[in-house]
Design a protein around this motif. Structure first.
Motif, PDB file in Angstrom:
ATOM      1  N   GLU A 130      19.848  -2.876   5.097  1.00  0.00           N
ATOM      2  CA  GLU A 130      19.758  -4.335   5.493  1.00  0.00           C
ATOM      3  C   GLU A 130      18.415  -4.312   6.484  1.00  0.00           C
ATOM      4  OE1 GLU A 130      22.388  -7.411   8.573  1.00  0.00           O
ATOM      5  OE2 GLU A 130      23.283  -5.785   7.191  1.00  0.00           O
ATOM      6  N   ILE A 131      18.365  -3.372   7.537  1.00  0.00           N
ATOM      7  CA  ILE A 131      17.371  -3.396   8.363  1.00  0.00           C
ATOM      8  C   ILE A 131      15.833  -3.466   7.284  1.00  0.00           C
ATOM      9  CG2 ILE A 131      16.188  -1.949  10.140  1.00  0.00           C
ATOM     10  CD1 ILE A 131      18.848  -0.910  10.882  1.00  0.00           C
ATOM     11  N   MET A 132      15.951  -2.437   6.635  1.00  0.00           N
ATOM     12  CA  MET A 132      14.549  -2.538   5.772  1.00  0.00           C
ATOM     13  C   MET A 132      14.273  -3.876   5.003  1.00  0.00           C
ATOM     14  SD  MET A 132      12.000  -0.473   4.945  1.00  0.00           S
ATOM     15  CE  MET A 132      12.329   0.765   5.502  1.00  0.00           C
ATOM     16  N   THR A 133      15.437  -4.525   4.469  1.00  0.00           N
ATOM     17  CA  THR A 133      15.379  -5.732   3.737  1.00  0.00           C
ATOM     18  C   THR A 133      14.642  -6.857   4.701  1.00  0.00           C
ATOM     19  OG1 THR A 133      17.062  -5.399   2.307  1.00  0.00           O
ATOM     20  CG2 THR A 133      16.305  -7.823   2.613  1.00  0.00           C
ATOM     21  N   THR A 134      14.949  -6.681   5.983  1.00  0.00           N
ATOM     22  CA  THR A 134      14.274  -7.807   7.002  1.00  0.00           C
ATOM     23  C   THR A 134      12.823  -7.469   7.288  1.00  0.00           C
ATOM     24  OG1 THR A 134      16.546  -8.071   7.922  1.00  0.00           O
ATOM     25  CG2 THR A 134      14.509  -8.643   9.269  1.00  0.00           C
ATOM     26  N   LEU A 135      12.389  -6.126   7.268  1.00  0.00           N
ATOM     27  CA  LEU A 135      11.152  -5.721   7.386  1.00  0.00           C
ATOM     28  C   LEU A 135      10.415  -6.146   6.208  1.00  0.00           C
ATOM     29  CD1 LEU A 135       8.797  -4.473   8.725  1.00  0.00           C
ATOM     30  CD2 LEU A 135       9.871  -2.358   7.987  1.00  0.00           C
ATOM     31  N   LEU A 136      10.966  -5.932   4.721  1.00  0.00           N
ATOM     32  CA  LEU A 136      10.551  -6.198   3.598  1.00  0.00           C
ATOM     33  C   LEU A 136      10.188  -7.826   3.629  1.00  0.00           C
ATOM     34  CD1 LEU A 136      12.108  -3.739   1.178  1.00  0.00           C
ATOM     35  CD2 LEU A 136       9.819  -3.786   1.852  1.00  0.00           C
ATOM     36  N   ASP A 137      11.135  -8.702   3.967  1.00  0.00           N
ATOM     37  CA  ASP A 137      10.941  -9.891   4.180  1.00  0.00           C
ATOM     38  C   ASP A 137       9.559 -10.420   4.777  1.00  0.00           C
ATOM     39  OD1 ASP A 137      13.046 -10.108   2.286  1.00  0.00           O
ATOM     40  OD2 ASP A 137      14.300 -10.771   4.186  1.00  0.00           O
ATOM     41  N   ALA A 138       9.512  -9.669   5.980  1.00  0.00           N
ATOM     42  CA  ALA A 138       8.344 -10.090   6.879  1.00  0.00           C
ATOM     43  C   ALA A 138       6.873  -9.522   6.366  1.00  0.00           C
ATOM     44  CB  ALA A 138       8.668  -9.282   8.228  1.00  0.00           C
ATOM     45  N   CYS A 139       6.918  -8.341   5.627  1.00  0.00           N
ATOM     46  CA  CYS A 139       5.734  -7.879   5.216  1.00  0.00           C
ATOM     47  C   CYS A 139       5.450  -8.500   3.972  1.00  0.00           C
ATOM     48  CB  CYS A 139       5.933  -6.120   4.923  1.00  0.00           C
ATOM     49  SG  CYS A 139       6.110  -5.393   6.326  1.00  0.00           S
ATOM     50  N   ALA A 140       6.383  -9.009   3.141  1.00  0.00           N
ATOM     51  CA  ALA A 140       6.032  -9.725   1.906  1.00  0.00           C
ATOM     52  C   ALA A 140       5.395 -10.989   2.230  1.00  0.00           C
ATOM     53  CB  ALA A 140       7.280  -9.956   0.850  1.00  0.00           C
ATOM     54  N   ALA A 141       5.820 -11.660   3.517  1.00  0.00           N
ATOM     55  CA  ALA A 141       5.212 -12.861   3.791  1.00  0.00           C
ATOM     56  C   ALA A 141       3.787 -13.088   4.289  1.00  0.00           C
ATOM     57  CB  ALA A 141       5.982 -13.459   4.977  1.00  0.00           C
ATOM     58  N   LEU A 142       3.084 -11.563   4.420  1.00  0.00           N
ATOM     59  CA  LEU A 142       1.828 -11.549   5.037  1.00  0.00           C
ATOM     60  C   LEU A 142       0.898 -11.656   3.547  1.00  0.00           C
ATOM     61  CD1 LEU A 142       2.139  -8.393   7.340  1.00  0.00           C
ATOM     62  CD2 LEU A 142       1.753 -11.115   8.176  1.00  0.00           C
ATOM     63  N   PRO A 143      -0.326 -12.250   3.731  1.00  0.00           N
ATOM     64  CA  PRO A 143      -1.296 -12.554   2.650  1.00  0.00           C
ATOM     65  C   PRO A 143      -1.683 -11.084   2.411  1.00  0.00           C
ATOM     66  CG  PRO A 143      -2.330 -12.929   4.963  1.00  0.00           C
ATOM     67  CD  PRO A 143      -0.909 -12.794   5.133  1.00  0.00           C
ATOM     68  N   ALA A 144      -2.009 -10.809   1.251  1.00  0.00           N
ATOM     69  CA  ALA A 144      -2.825  -9.679   0.525  1.00  0.00           C
ATOM     70  C   ALA A 144      -4.005  -9.332   1.253  1.00  0.00           C
ATOM     71  CB  ALA A 144      -2.909  -9.907  -0.894  1.00  0.00           C
ATOM     72  N   ASP A 145      -4.150  -8.333   1.559  1.00  0.00           N
ATOM     73  CA  ASP A 145      -5.459  -8.095   2.600  1.00  0.00           C
ATOM     74  C   ASP A 145      -6.455  -7.067   1.952  1.00  0.00           C
ATOM     75  OD1 ASP A 145      -3.989  -5.767   2.622  1.00  0.00           O
ATOM     76  OD2 ASP A 145      -3.398  -5.600   4.878  1.00  0.00           O
ATOM     77  N   GLY A 146      -6.474  -6.619   0.779  1.00  0.00           N
ATOM     78  CA  GLY A 146      -7.368  -6.037   0.149  1.00  0.00           C
ATOM     79  C   GLY A 146      -6.870  -5.515  -1.399  1.00  0.00           C
ATOM     80  N   PRO A 147      -7.764  -4.735  -2.048  1.00  0.00           N
ATOM     81  CA  PRO A 147      -7.515  -4.133  -3.375  1.00  0.00           C
ATOM     82  C   PRO A 147      -6.307  -3.008  -3.438  1.00  0.00           C
ATOM     83  CG  PRO A 147      -9.478  -2.968  -2.373  1.00  0.00           C
ATOM     84  CD  PRO A 147      -9.028  -4.110  -1.301  1.00  0.00           C
ATOM     85  N   THR A 149      -4.328  -0.144  -3.889  1.00  0.00           N
ATOM     86  CA  THR A 149      -4.638   1.659  -3.845  1.00  0.00           C
ATOM     87  C   THR A 149      -3.837   2.326  -4.836  1.00  0.00           C
ATOM     88  OG1 THR A 149      -2.863   1.881  -2.111  1.00  0.00           O
ATOM     89  CG2 THR A 149      -4.913   0.817  -1.308  1.00  0.00           C
ATOM     90  N   PRO A 150      -4.217   3.517  -4.794  1.00  0.00           N
ATOM     91  CA  PRO A 150      -3.433   4.263  -5.824  1.00  0.00           C
ATOM     92  C   PRO A 150      -1.774   4.512  -5.457  1.00  0.00           C
ATOM     93  CG  PRO A 150      -5.525   5.280  -5.334  1.00  0.00           C
ATOM     94  CD  PRO A 150      -5.445   4.144  -4.648  1.00  0.00           C
ATOM     95  N   PHE A 151      -1.819   4.510  -4.024  1.00  0.00           N
ATOM     96  CA  PHE A 151      -0.418   4.552  -3.450  1.00  0.00           C
ATOM     97  C   PHE A 151       0.456   3.130  -3.814  1.00  0.00           C
ATOM     98  CE2 PHE A 151       2.694   4.680  -0.017  1.00  0.00           C
ATOM     99  CZ  PHE A 151       3.469   5.606  -0.446  1.00  0.00           C
ATOM    100  N   ASP A 152      -0.258   2.205  -3.915  1.00  0.00           N
ATOM    101  CA  ASP A 152       0.690   0.855  -4.278  1.00  0.00           C
ATOM    102  C   ASP A 152       0.924   1.163  -5.912  1.00  0.00           C
ATOM    103  OD1 ASP A 152      -0.265  -0.388  -2.082  1.00  0.00           O
ATOM    104  OD2 ASP A 152      -1.881  -1.318  -2.884  1.00  0.00           O
ATOM    105  N   PRO A 169       3.957  -4.445  -4.512  1.00  0.00           N
ATOM    106  CA  PRO A 169       3.674  -3.098  -4.099  1.00  0.00           C
ATOM    107  C   PRO A 169       2.788  -2.994  -2.765  1.00  0.00           C
ATOM    108  CG  PRO A 169       3.404  -3.197  -6.452  1.00  0.00           C
ATOM    109  CD  PRO A 169       3.593  -4.648  -6.074  1.00  0.00           C
ATOM    110  N   ALA A 170       1.963  -3.926  -2.437  1.00  0.00           N
ATOM    111  CA  ALA A 170       1.202  -3.939  -1.130  1.00  0.00           C
ATOM    112  C   ALA A 170       2.184  -4.114  -0.307  1.00  0.00           C
ATOM    113  CB  ALA A 170       0.262  -5.065  -1.299  1.00  0.00           C
ATOM    114  N   ALA A 171       2.965  -4.780  -0.373  1.00  0.00           N
ATOM    115  CA  ALA A 171       3.951  -5.385   0.771  1.00  0.00           C
ATOM    116  C   ALA A 171       5.083  -4.084   1.115  1.00  0.00           C
ATOM    117  CB  ALA A 171       5.001  -6.489   0.520  1.00  0.00           C
ATOM    118  N   LEU A 172       5.238  -3.384  -0.071  1.00  0.00           N
ATOM    119  CA  LEU A 172       6.111  -2.273   0.015  1.00  0.00           C
ATOM    120  C   LEU A 172       5.365  -1.288   0.928  1.00  0.00           C
ATOM    121  CD1 LEU A 172       7.483  -1.612  -3.512  1.00  0.00           C
ATOM    122  CD2 LEU A 172       8.523  -2.743  -1.372  1.00  0.00           C
ATOM    123  N   ARG A 173       3.916  -0.930   0.592  1.00  0.00           N
ATOM    124  CA  ARG A 173       3.203  -0.236   1.395  1.00  0.00           C
ATOM    125  C   ARG A 173       3.105  -0.712   2.690  1.00  0.00           C
ATOM    126  NH1 ARG A 173      -2.126  -0.624   2.537  1.00  0.00           N
ATOM    127  NH2 ARG A 173      -2.514  -2.036   0.794  1.00  0.00           N
TER     128      ARG A 173
END
Length: 215
Positions: A130-147, A149-152, A169-173
């Motif tokens: 549940e804690i990680m889901t809240t963080l993922l929601d916040a990160c997914a709301a941010l605009p994409a900021d670059g190409p 990556t292999p880790f993505d 994937p960019a939000a997961l990273r």
């Protein structure tokens, strides 16, 4: 009209005793760490026999589970309150630091060295998710900021830890970067490793946070 307490005297007494047991457990953890937690020692401090205390917590692991459950629930509630009207990774970061500084032993119980031989039950894992889901929601709301990556690309096929969250994937990273870098700073600060370095850990934490969207 005031609400009527429908719990029985016995139930209230049991709650009080369990609360005191947990308070004594935190004192032990602060002194010797969670791996040294002893129900018999707690019973002695409380003037109880070992068998009497085991009526409230059947084992050391059951007590540890209760402490971990309380800690995760406290952080989950803190994150929920910090989210406010919408997801905000900056607010979450500062809420995390304040929560950790408020009780370092609680922080280290869930984010420090695992207790040898202990395995958390599924409901505890669900609160952590549940804690990680809240963080993922916040990160997914941010605009994409670059190409990408292999880790993505790697995360696209290794996202079980995200619990089915639809974040790209960019939000997961970004969420992983948030979690690893900020926990790294917090763990070093709380363990006292910055004490002799004569800089402000709060400013380091903020600098790391400010650098996250560019990653």
């Amino acid at each position: 009209m005031a609400e009527t307490d429908t719990t029985s005297p016995r139930e209230r007494y049991r709650t009080q005793v369990r609360t005191e047991i947990k308070e004594r457990a935190w004192e032990q953890i602060a002194t010797a760490g969670a791996s040294a937690l002893s129900l018999n020692a707690i019973a002695k401090q409380m003037g109880m026999s070992g068998p009497a205390l085991y009526r409230y917590f059947a084992s050391r692991d059951e007590l540890i589970t209760e402490l971990i459950r309380d800690a995760y629930r406290s952080l989950a509630d803190t994150f929920r309150a910090a989210s406010g009207p919408g997801p905000d990774h900056t607010a979450l970061a500062h809420a995390l630091r304040e929560w950790a500084l408020d009780d370092p032993q609680r922080y280290f119980l869930i984010y420090g060295t695992p207790v040898p031989g202990y395995h958390a039950p599924d409901d505890v894992t669900a609160i952590a998710s549940e804690i990680m889901t809240t963080l993922l929601d916040a990160c997914a709301a941010l605009p994409a900021d670059g190409p990408a990556t292999p880790f993505d690309a790697h995360l696209e096929g290794h996202r079980q830890w995200a619990g089915g969250h639809p974040a790209p994937p960019a939000a997961l990273r970004r969420a992983l970067t948030f979690w690893t870098r900020l926990h790294g700073v917090l763990s070093l600060e709380l363990a006292g490793h910055f004490t002799g370095m004569r800089f402000d850990p709060a400013l380091l934490f903020t600098a790391e946070l400010d650098d996250l969207p560019a990653r």
